[in-house]
Write a protein that holds these residues in place. Structure first.
Motif, PDB file in Angstrom:
ATOM      1  N   ILE A 205       0.865  -1.171   0.000  1.00  0.00           N
ATOM      2  CA  ILE A 205       0.000   0.000   0.000  1.00  0.00           C
ATOM      3  C   ILE A 205       0.900   1.217   0.000  1.00  0.00           C
ATOM      4  O   ILE A 205       1.611   1.483   0.969  1.00  0.00           O
ATOM      5  CB  ILE A 205      -0.917   0.019   1.235  1.00  0.00           C
ATOM      6  N   SER A 206       0.902   1.923  -1.131  1.00  0.00           N
ATOM      7  CA  SER A 206       1.691   3.146  -1.214  1.00  0.00           C
ATOM      8  C   SER A 206       1.018   4.223  -0.372  1.00  0.00           C
ATOM      9  O   SER A 206      -0.211   4.282  -0.269  1.00  0.00           O
ATOM     10  CB  SER A 206       1.778   3.583  -2.670  1.00  0.00           C
ATOM     11  N   LEU A 207       1.824   5.075   0.234  1.00  0.00           N
ATOM     12  CA  LEU A 207       1.269   6.136   1.076  1.00  0.00           C
ATOM     13  C   LEU A 207       0.416   7.102   0.269  1.00  0.00           C
ATOM     14  O   LEU A 207      -0.403   7.822   0.818  1.00  0.00           O
ATOM     15  CB  LEU A 207       2.396   6.893   1.791  1.00  0.00           C
ATOM     16  N   LEU A 208       0.609   7.098  -1.047  1.00  0.00           N
ATOM     17  CA  LEU A 208      -0.173   8.004  -1.890  1.00  0.00           C
ATOM     18  C   LEU A 208      -1.275   7.284  -2.664  1.00  0.00           C
ATOM     19  O   LEU A 208      -1.933   7.866  -3.514  1.00  0.00           O
ATOM     20  CB  LEU A 208       0.754   8.749  -2.863  1.00  0.00           C
ATOM     21  N   ASP A 209      -1.489   6.013  -2.373  1.00  0.00           N
ATOM     22  CA  ASP A 209      -2.571   5.291  -3.044  1.00  0.00           C
ATOM     23  C   ASP A 209      -3.914   5.970  -2.794  1.00  0.00           C
ATOM     24  O   ASP A 209      -4.174   6.474  -1.694  1.00  0.00           O
ATOM     25  CB  ASP A 209      -2.676   3.850  -2.513  1.00  0.00           C
ATOM     26  N   ASP A 210      -4.746   5.939  -3.816  1.00  0.00           N
ATOM     27  CA  ASP A 210      -6.123   6.395  -3.669  1.00  0.00           C
ATOM     28  C   ASP A 210      -6.791   5.632  -2.519  1.00  0.00           C
ATOM     29  O   ASP A 210      -6.596   4.417  -2.371  1.00  0.00           O
ATOM     30  CB  ASP A 210      -6.839   6.106  -4.997  1.00  0.00           C
ATOM     31  N   LEU A 211      -7.557   6.333  -1.705  1.00  0.00           N
ATOM     32  CA  LEU A 211      -8.118   5.706  -0.501  1.00  0.00           C
ATOM     33  C   LEU A 211      -9.011   4.504  -0.832  1.00  0.00           C
ATOM     34  O   LEU A 211      -9.054   3.521  -0.100  1.00  0.00           O
ATOM     35  CB  LEU A 211      -8.883   6.748   0.329  1.00  0.00           C
ATOM     36  N   LYS A 212      -9.705   4.583  -1.961  1.00  0.00           N
ATOM     37  CA  LYS A 212     -10.555   3.450  -2.364  1.00  0.00           C
ATOM     38  C   LYS A 212      -9.706   2.245  -2.755  1.00  0.00           C
ATOM     39  O   LYS A 212     -10.063   1.090  -2.497  1.00  0.00           O
ATOM     40  CB  LYS A 212     -11.427   3.847  -3.567  1.00  0.00           C
ATOM     41  N   VAL A 213      -8.587   2.533  -3.393  1.00  0.00           N
ATOM     42  CA  VAL A 213      -7.664   1.460  -3.795  1.00  0.00           C
ATOM     43  C   VAL A 213      -7.103   0.769  -2.548  1.00  0.00           C
ATOM     44  O   VAL A 213      -6.972  -0.460  -2.496  1.00  0.00           O
ATOM     45  CB  VAL A 213      -6.525   2.032  -4.676  1.00  0.00           C
ATOM     46  N   SER A 278      -7.936   6.219   7.690  1.00  0.00           N
ATOM     47  CA  SER A 278      -8.031   7.431   8.507  1.00  0.00           C
ATOM     48  C   SER A 278      -6.658   7.949   8.922  1.00  0.00           C
ATOM     49  O   SER A 278      -6.509   9.137   9.188  1.00  0.00           O
ATOM     50  CB  SER A 278      -8.977   7.247   9.704  1.00  0.00           C
ATOM     51  N   ALA A 279      -5.656   7.087   8.921  1.00  0.00           N
ATOM     52  CA  ALA A 279      -4.298   7.578   9.201  1.00  0.00           C
ATOM     53  C   ALA A 279      -3.685   8.245   7.972  1.00  0.00           C
ATOM     54  O   ALA A 279      -2.972   9.240   8.084  1.00  0.00           O
ATOM     55  CB  ALA A 279      -3.407   6.432   9.676  1.00  0.00           C
ATOM     56  N   LEU A 280      -3.965   7.687   6.794  1.00  0.00           N
ATOM     57  CA  LEU A 280      -3.299   8.214   5.596  1.00  0.00           C
ATOM     58  C   LEU A 280      -3.993   9.444   5.007  1.00  0.00           C
ATOM     59  O   LEU A 280      -3.360  10.247   4.325  1.00  0.00           O
ATOM     60  CB  LEU A 280      -3.182   7.123   4.527  1.00  0.00           C
ATOM     61  N   GLU A 281      -5.275   9.593   5.291  1.00  0.00           N
ATOM     62  CA  GLU A 281      -6.005  10.724   4.716  1.00  0.00           C
ATOM     63  C   GLU A 281      -5.348  12.072   5.075  1.00  0.00           C
ATOM     64  O   GLU A 281      -5.053  12.866   4.175  1.00  0.00           O
ATOM     65  CB  GLU A 281      -7.463  10.670   5.169  1.00  0.00           C
ATOM     66  N   PRO A 282      -5.094  12.332   6.358  1.00  0.00           N
ATOM     67  CA  PRO A 282      -4.445  13.619   6.680  1.00  0.00           C
ATOM     68  C   PRO A 282      -3.012  13.724   6.152  1.00  0.00           C
ATOM     69  O   PRO A 282      -2.562  14.815   5.805  1.00  0.00           O
ATOM     70  CB  PRO A 282      -4.458  13.663   8.213  1.00  0.00           C
ATOM     71  N   ILE A 283      -2.326  12.594   6.080  1.00  0.00           N
ATOM     72  CA  ILE A 283      -0.956  12.618   5.538  1.00  0.00           C
ATOM     73  C   ILE A 283      -0.992  13.013   4.063  1.00  0.00           C
ATOM     74  O   ILE A 283      -0.216  13.836   3.598  1.00  0.00           O
ATOM     75  CB  ILE A 283      -0.280  11.241   5.733  1.00  0.00           C
TER      76      ILE A 283
END
Ligand code: TRP
Length: 329
Positions: A205-213, A278-283
């Motif tokens: 899971i890339s930190l920039l992956d689309d949240l749905k992905v 929810s952790a990656l969204e703000p990042i």
């Protein structure tokens, strides 16, 4: 005086949750306890061929991501390795005191040279360059994953050999590693550490992956044939999902057990996906904000190089003196 910490990451592939939970989260956390230098090691990246245009943009992407993850450029020096020429300069001098046998013994070299169709000399020298990164700044503490402990040991051996052959020049980096983060495995193959170089849509899971992905990848993660979480018998896939959850949420072992014991795998995955998203969204939001101004990231990198250059130049000067190379005075 604070001890100096130094670590490095290659600007290849895209940083993923394994990099984040295993190392980068810790970098941000410990930066205020140390005099910290974090290095984007582009000279290491080119030990295998990199597409030039892509490499440059990966460097900027990684720098932006490190800032988004909380590396504070007021406190930490964020350095692109090739911007400080002393890394390569010191690497050459260290190469000259490193027995070939030490390098041929490195397990990562052996593994890489088995798969590459042609083995560049850089691949062999890779750990000498890493030793130079560390010794250049007289770093005390070098947080790395366990796949890098052999390289760190080598850096100590090189330092020791130089110090006894010439003059006491280098600080010995400590072998004790500060508690490192979680070891995250591939979602598709939980026996293998999550890796930037492993391709396959369901692996990392890339930190920039689309949240749905991200959600999809987690829902498809490999588990085992049991229907629900059993802490006594669970396989590597379920264990990995729980590690991911725990590393992101920082819940205790007891809380983890209470929350997940007996839960069906579908529900386990939903919870894990929620925690990751929810952790990656703000990042990701911070990343977009930071990189919306390209000149900002470039400026941070200029400042970082400028800030560490006196220390780097000082070490190289000492090394030259110790070896009897020409110095002006
Ligand atoms: N070899 C390290 C890795 O792949 C990256 C690295 C390069 C590094 N130079 C370093 C890590 C110096 C710590 C210190 O993870």
């Amino acid at each position: 005086m604070k001890k100096r910490v130094l670590s490095g990451i290659q600007p290849t592939g895209s940083p993923h949750i394994g990099n984040y939970l295993g190392a980068l989260k810790n970098w941000a956390k410990i930066q205020y306890d140390y005099d910290s230098i974090y290095c984007i090691v582009d000279l290491h990246a080119i030990t295998v061929y990199q597409d030039p245009a892509e490499l440059k943009s990966k460097i900027l992407e990684l720098a932006g991501m490190l800032l988004a993850l909380g590396i504070d450029p007021k406190h930490s020096s964020l350095v692109v390795q090739s911007m400080v020429p002393q890394h390569a300069e010191l690497a050459w001098m260290l190469t000259c005191v490193t027995p070939l046998g030490w390098l041929e013994r490195m397990t990562q070299f052996k593994a890489k040279s088995e798969t590459a169709d042609s083995i560049g000399d850089g691949l062999l020298q890779y750990p000498v360059l890493m030793a130079a990164d560390i010794l250049l700044y007289q770093a005390h503490v070098v947080p790395v994953g366990d796949d890098q402990t052999q390289h760190l040991e080598l850096a100590r051996d090189i330092a020791q050999r130089f110090n006894s052959l010439y003059a006491d020049t280098f600080t010995m980096p400590e072998t004790r590693l500060p508690t490192v983060g979680a070891r995250i495995m591939g979602l598709d193959d939980p026996e293998k550490k999550m890796s930037k170089s492993t391709t396959g849509a369901g692996h990392a899971i890339s930190l920039l992956d689309d949240l749905k992905v991200i959600q999809k990848k987690i829902m498809r993660a490999t588990t085992d044939s049991s229907p629900e979480v059993n802490f006594e018998t669970m396989g590597a896939g379920v264990k990995n999902l729980l590690s991911i959850y725990q590393a992101f949420t920082e819940v205790s072992d007891d809380a983890l057990r209470n929350e997940f014991s007996g839960l069906r795998y579908g529900d386990l995955k939903k919870k894990v996906a929620e925690a990751v998203v929810s952790a990656l969204e703000p990042i990701q939001a911070r990343y977009r904000e930071i990189t919306s101004d390209r000149s900002y990231v470039a400026k941070v990198l200029e400042n970082g190089a400028e800030r560490v250059t006196p220390a780097a130049a000082d070490t190289v000067e000492k090394v030259k003196r110790a070896m009897g190379l020409y110095t002006r005075n």
